[in-house]
Design a protein around this motif. Structure first.
Motif, PDB file in Angstrom:
ATOM      1  N   TYR A  31       6.734   0.263   4.306  1.00  0.00           N
ATOM      2  CA  TYR A  31       6.437  -1.110   4.570  1.00  0.00           C
ATOM      3  C   TYR A  31       6.792  -1.855   3.266  1.00  0.00           C
ATOM      4  O   TYR A  31       6.733  -1.280   2.317  1.00  0.00           O
ATOM      5  N   GLU A  32       7.112  -3.061   3.360  1.00  0.00           N
ATOM      6  CA  GLU A  32       7.810  -3.965   2.318  1.00  0.00           C
ATOM      7  C   GLU A  32       6.658  -5.121   2.329  1.00  0.00           C
ATOM      8  O   GLU A  32       6.254  -5.657   3.425  1.00  0.00           O
ATOM      9  N   GLN A  33       6.714  -6.018   1.467  1.00  0.00           N
ATOM     10  CA  GLN A  33       5.988  -7.229   1.124  1.00  0.00           C
ATOM     11  C   GLN A  33       4.602  -6.985   1.628  1.00  0.00           C
ATOM     12  O   GLN A  33       4.067  -7.883   2.280  1.00  0.00           O
ATOM     13  N   CYS A  34       3.776  -5.923   1.258  1.00  0.00           N
ATOM     14  CA  CYS A  34       2.407  -5.880   1.760  1.00  0.00           C
ATOM     15  C   CYS A  34       1.623  -6.335   0.636  1.00  0.00           C
ATOM     16  O   CYS A  34       1.854  -6.371  -0.804  1.00  0.00           O
ATOM     17  N   CYS A  35       0.644  -7.258   0.792  1.00  0.00           N
ATOM     18  CA  CYS A  35      -0.227  -7.713  -0.270  1.00  0.00           C
ATOM     19  C   CYS A  35      -1.675  -8.000   0.432  1.00  0.00           C
ATOM     20  O   CYS A  35      -1.558  -8.029   1.835  1.00  0.00           O
TER      21      CYS A  35
END
Length: 102
Positions: A31-35
């Motif tokens: 997963y990318e751009q997790c915040c």
């Protein structure tokens, strides 16, 4: 690994997040751009030597801001910090890194 926590005015939320994502922060497995982000109210008073982005020197200012948290690999710490500082509109950016295990 580190957890990056920073505060950003609502008007620049996506711009700053995209800058630190582009530097490699916010990736967890596939997963990318997790915040995590939560809206709140920041308060500050620029001293007379400041050149504030919002507000006036010597006056208390309150502004809608987001607290944003994301993880990053240790090797990316410097490039992520540099991306954060370059994209953020504030003269003094409120942020911190917390060493963590994932």
């Amino acid at each position: 690994m580190y957890s990056l926590v920073f505060y950003v005015p609502e008007t620049h939320l996506d711009e700053v997040k995209n800058a630190v994502f582009s530097a490699g922060a916010g990736s967890i497995g596939d997963y990318e751009q997790c915040c995590w982000q939560v809206k709140g109210e920041g308060q500050f008073r620029p001293n007379l030597n400041a050149a504030p982005f919002i507000g006036n020197a010597g006056e208390i200012e309150k502004v809608a801001e987001y607290r944003v948290e994301m993880v990053l690999h240790t090797a990316l710490k410097t490039s992520v910090r540099d991306a954060l500082l370059a994209a953020h509109p504030y003269e003094e950016v409120a942020y911190h890194f917390i060493q963590t295990e994932c």
